[in-house]
Structure formats: structure tokens, C-alpha cells
Design a protein around this motif. Sequence first.
Motif, PDB file in Angstrom:
ATOM      1  N   MET A   1      45.643  78.770  16.151  1.00 51.79           N
ATOM      2  CA  MET A   1      46.325  79.684  15.267  1.00 51.79           C
ATOM      3  C   MET A   1      45.840  81.113  15.518  1.00 51.79           C
ATOM      4  O   MET A   1      46.640  82.027  15.551  1.00 51.79           O
ATOM      5  CB  MET A   1      46.101  79.270  13.817  1.00 51.79           C
ATOM      6  N   SER A   2      44.544  81.267  15.690  1.00 46.00           N
ATOM      7  CA  SER A   2      44.024  82.620  15.881  1.00 46.00           C
ATOM      8  C   SER A   2      44.509  83.247  17.181  1.00 46.00           C
ATOM      9  O   SER A   2      44.746  84.455  17.230  1.00 46.00           O
ATOM     10  CB  SER A   2      42.495  82.632  15.816  1.00 46.00           C
ATOM     11  N   ILE A   3      44.695  82.449  18.207  1.00 48.02           N
ATOM     12  CA  ILE A   3      45.196  82.986  19.478  1.00 48.02           C
ATOM     13  C   ILE A   3      46.659  83.385  19.334  1.00 48.02           C
ATOM     14  O   ILE A   3      47.066  84.477  19.740  1.00 48.02           O
ATOM     15  CB  ILE A   3      45.019  81.962  20.624  1.00 48.02           C
ATOM     16  N   VAL A   4      47.455  82.526  18.744  1.00 42.34           N
ATOM     17  CA  VAL A   4      48.887  82.788  18.582  1.00 42.34           C
ATOM     18  C   VAL A   4      49.131  84.024  17.721  1.00 42.34           C
ATOM     19  O   VAL A   4      49.993  84.838  18.019  1.00 42.34           O
ATOM     20  CB  VAL A   4      49.601  81.560  17.972  1.00 42.34           C
ATOM     21  N   THR A   5      48.341  84.164  16.654  1.00 41.50           N
ATOM     22  CA  THR A   5      48.550  85.286  15.729  1.00 41.50           C
ATOM     23  C   THR A   5      47.674  86.497  16.059  1.00 41.50           C
ATOM     24  O   THR A   5      47.720  87.496  15.360  1.00 41.50           O
ATOM     25  CB  THR A   5      48.267  84.855  14.273  1.00 41.50           C
ATOM     26  N   LYS A   6      46.856  86.379  17.119  1.00 40.98           N
ATOM     27  CA  LYS A   6      45.938  87.457  17.533  1.00 40.98           C
ATOM     28  C   LYS A   6      45.007  87.871  16.395  1.00 40.98           C
ATOM     29  O   LYS A   6      44.743  89.041  16.167  1.00 40.98           O
ATOM     30  CB  LYS A   6      46.721  88.646  18.087  1.00 40.98           C
ATOM     31  N   ALA A   7      44.508  86.868  15.706  1.00 35.88           N
ATOM     32  CA  ALA A   7      43.621  87.120  14.576  1.00 35.88           C
ATOM     33  C   ALA A   7      42.257  87.614  15.048  1.00 35.88           C
ATOM     34  O   ALA A   7      41.761  87.218  16.100  1.00 35.88           O
ATOM     35  CB  ALA A   7      43.438  85.843  13.764  1.00 35.88           C
ATOM     36  N   THR A   8      41.689  88.479  14.251  1.00 36.82           N
ATOM     37  CA  THR A   8      40.307  88.928  14.425  1.00 36.82           C
ATOM     38  C   THR A   8      39.684  88.934  13.038  1.00 36.82           C
ATOM     39  O   THR A   8      40.398  88.809  12.036  1.00 36.82           O
ATOM     40  CB  THR A   8      40.230  90.354  15.020  1.00 36.82           C
ATOM     41  N   PRO A   9      38.380  89.112  12.948  1.00 30.77           N
ATOM     42  CA  PRO A   9      37.758  89.194  11.625  1.00 30.77           C
ATOM     43  C   PRO A   9      38.261  90.384  10.800  1.00 30.77           C
ATOM     44  O   PRO A   9      38.037  90.434   9.595  1.00 30.77           O
ATOM     45  CB  PRO A   9      36.266  89.340  11.940  1.00 30.77           C
ATOM     46  N   SER A  14      46.791  87.089   9.518  1.00 31.57           N
ATOM     47  CA  SER A  14      46.486  86.191  10.634  1.00 31.57           C
ATOM     48  C   SER A  14      45.076  85.608  10.519  1.00 31.57           C
ATOM     49  O   SER A  14      44.850  84.451  10.854  1.00 31.57           O
ATOM     50  CB  SER A  14      46.656  86.903  11.972  1.00 31.57           C
ATOM     51  N   TRP A  15      44.140  86.377  10.019  1.00 31.87           N
ATOM     52  CA  TRP A  15      42.785  85.864   9.803  1.00 31.87           C
ATOM     53  C   TRP A  15      42.823  84.755   8.751  1.00 31.87           C
ATOM     54  O   TRP A  15      42.178  83.730   8.881  1.00 31.87           O
ATOM     55  CB  TRP A  15      41.854  87.003   9.382  1.00 31.87           C
ATOM     56  N   GLY A  16      43.609  84.976   7.722  1.00 30.21           N
ATOM     57  CA  GLY A  16      43.764  83.961   6.677  1.00 30.21           C
ATOM     58  C   GLY A  16      44.404  82.700   7.210  1.00 30.21           C
ATOM     59  O   GLY A  16      43.975  81.584   6.874  1.00 30.21           O
ATOM     60  N   TYR A  17      45.442  82.827   8.040  1.00 30.23           N
ATOM     61  CA  TYR A  17      46.090  81.655   8.630  1.00 30.23           C
ATOM     62  C   TYR A  17      45.102  80.841   9.475  1.00 30.23           C
ATOM     63  O   TYR A  17      45.122  79.612   9.449  1.00 30.23           O
ATOM     64  CB  TYR A  17      47.272  82.055   9.507  1.00 30.23           C
ATOM     65  N   SER A  18      44.257  81.523  10.219  1.00 28.46           N
ATOM     66  CA  SER A  18      43.285  80.830  11.072  1.00 28.46           C
ATOM     67  C   SER A  18      42.306  80.023  10.232  1.00 28.46           C
ATOM     68  O   SER A  18      41.990  78.877  10.556  1.00 28.46           O
ATOM     69  CB  SER A  18      42.529  81.838  11.939  1.00 28.46           C
ATOM     70  N   ASN A  19      41.847  80.604   9.153  1.00 28.12           N
ATOM     71  CA  ASN A  19      40.944  79.877   8.262  1.00 28.12           C
ATOM     72  C   ASN A  19      41.669  78.751   7.536  1.00 28.12           C
ATOM     73  O   ASN A  19      41.100  77.680   7.307  1.00 28.12           O
ATOM     74  CB  ASN A  19      40.297  80.840   7.267  1.00 28.12           C
ATOM     75  N   MET A  20      42.922  78.981   7.183  1.00 30.09           N
ATOM     76  CA  MET A  20      43.724  77.942   6.540  1.00 30.09           C
ATOM     77  C   MET A  20      43.898  76.754   7.488  1.00 30.09           C
ATOM     78  O   MET A  20      43.797  75.596   7.072  1.00 30.09           O
ATOM     79  CB  MET A  20      45.098  78.511   6.166  1.00 30.09           C
ATOM     80  N   MET A  21      44.122  77.039   8.766  1.00 32.02           N
ATOM     81  CA  MET A  21      44.289  75.973   9.757  1.00 32.02           C
ATOM     82  C   MET A  21      43.018  75.140   9.851  1.00 32.02           C
ATOM     83  O   MET A  21      43.059  73.901   9.830  1.00 32.02           O
ATOM     84  CB  MET A  21      44.632  76.598  11.115  1.00 32.02           C
ATOM     85  N   THR A  22      41.888  75.808   9.943  1.00 33.09           N
ATOM     86  CA  THR A  22      40.608  75.108  10.020  1.00 33.09           C
ATOM     87  C   THR A  22      40.398  74.246   8.779  1.00 33.09           C
ATOM     88  O   THR A  22      40.018  73.069   8.875  1.00 33.09           O
ATOM     89  CB  THR A  22      39.458  76.111  10.169  1.00 33.09           C
ATOM     90  N   SER A  23      40.672  74.820   7.632  1.00 33.20           N
ATOM     91  CA  SER A  23      40.496  74.108   6.362  1.00 33.20           C
ATOM     92  C   SER A  23      41.381  72.871   6.284  1.00 33.20           C
ATOM     93  O   SER A  23      40.934  71.786   5.896  1.00 33.20           O
ATOM     94  CB  SER A  23      40.798  75.058   5.203  1.00 33.20           C
ATOM     95  N   LEU A  57      54.877  80.201  10.451  1.00 36.59           N
ATOM     96  CA  LEU A  57      55.471  81.016  11.510  1.00 36.59           C
ATOM     97  C   LEU A  57      56.909  80.627  11.838  1.00 36.59           C
ATOM     98  O   LEU A  57      57.564  81.305  12.621  1.00 36.59           O
ATOM     99  CB  LEU A  57      54.603  80.941  12.777  1.00 36.59           C
ATOM    100  N   GLY A  58      57.378  79.520  11.261  1.00 38.59           N
ATOM    101  CA  GLY A  58      58.747  79.086  11.510  1.00 38.59           C
ATOM    102  C   GLY A  58      58.968  78.546  12.911  1.00 38.59           C
ATOM    103  O   GLY A  58      60.094  78.490  13.385  1.00 38.59           O
ATOM    104  N   ILE A  59      57.907  78.140  13.576  1.00 30.98           N
ATOM    105  CA  ILE A  59      57.997  77.613  14.939  1.00 30.98           C
ATOM    106  C   ILE A  59      57.830  76.100  14.885  1.00 30.98           C
ATOM    107  O   ILE A  59      56.832  75.592  14.382  1.00 30.98           O
ATOM    108  CB  ILE A  59      56.917  78.226  15.850  1.00 30.98           C
ATOM    109  N   HIS A  60      58.821  75.374  15.403  1.00 32.04           N
ATOM    110  CA  HIS A  60      58.778  73.916  15.417  1.00 32.04           C
ATOM    111  C   HIS A  60      58.108  73.461  16.704  1.00 32.04           C
ATOM    112  O   HIS A  60      58.582  73.763  17.797  1.00 32.04           O
ATOM    113  CB  HIS A  60      60.189  73.336  15.320  1.00 32.04           C
TER     114      HIS A  60
END
Length: 93
Positions: A1-9, A14-23, A57-60
Motif C-alpha cells: 500500500m505504501s508503495i502504491v500510494t507513495k506514502a511517507t511518514p 496515504s500514511w494512514g492507508y499503509s498503517n490500516m493495511m498493516t493493521s 483506491l477503487g482498484i480491483h
Amino acid sequence: MSIVTKATPLTGKSWGYSNMMTSRALGEIAKLGGPRCCKRNSFTAAVEAAELVKEKLGIHMELPEKIICDFSGENMQCLKHLCPYNEMGTGRN
């Protein structure tokens, strides 16, 4: 998720999505219990990732109708029929 959304701290959503994915992945893995199984954890994380990407993200992402693990014979601690990915299991997706 973090790569797709280019999340950083320092990013917001996008940072929230990455943590949500992990959780979510860890939560589903915890529900399955132990003992350890790398394949079961990986399959579960992939399913959760596909679901979250679709929701947020609406991506299937394509997944098999049923994920079947071929490694139970190599893991002495395999849950066998209690594992959702075992061919005799109840299935997950």
C-alpha cells in the motif's frame, strides 16, 4: 500500500492507508491463530491487501476464487482442515 500510494511518514491519507493495511492484515492473521505458518500469513495478507485497495483506491485486484495451499506436507505444524487455505478447509474467499 505504501508503495502504491507513495506514502511517507510525512504524508497524510496515504500514511494512514499503509498503517490500516498493516493493521487489517495482522488482525486477520491473529484471528486464524497459530502455530506459525508463513504461507497462511502471506495468503491472508494478500487477500486483505486486495480488499483494502478496492475499498480505498477503487482498484480491483484479481484473486483466485479459492486459494489452495500446496505446502501443508512441508509444515509439521499445519492446521490442515482448520486452515482456510487447505484443500479440505472451509475456504477464505
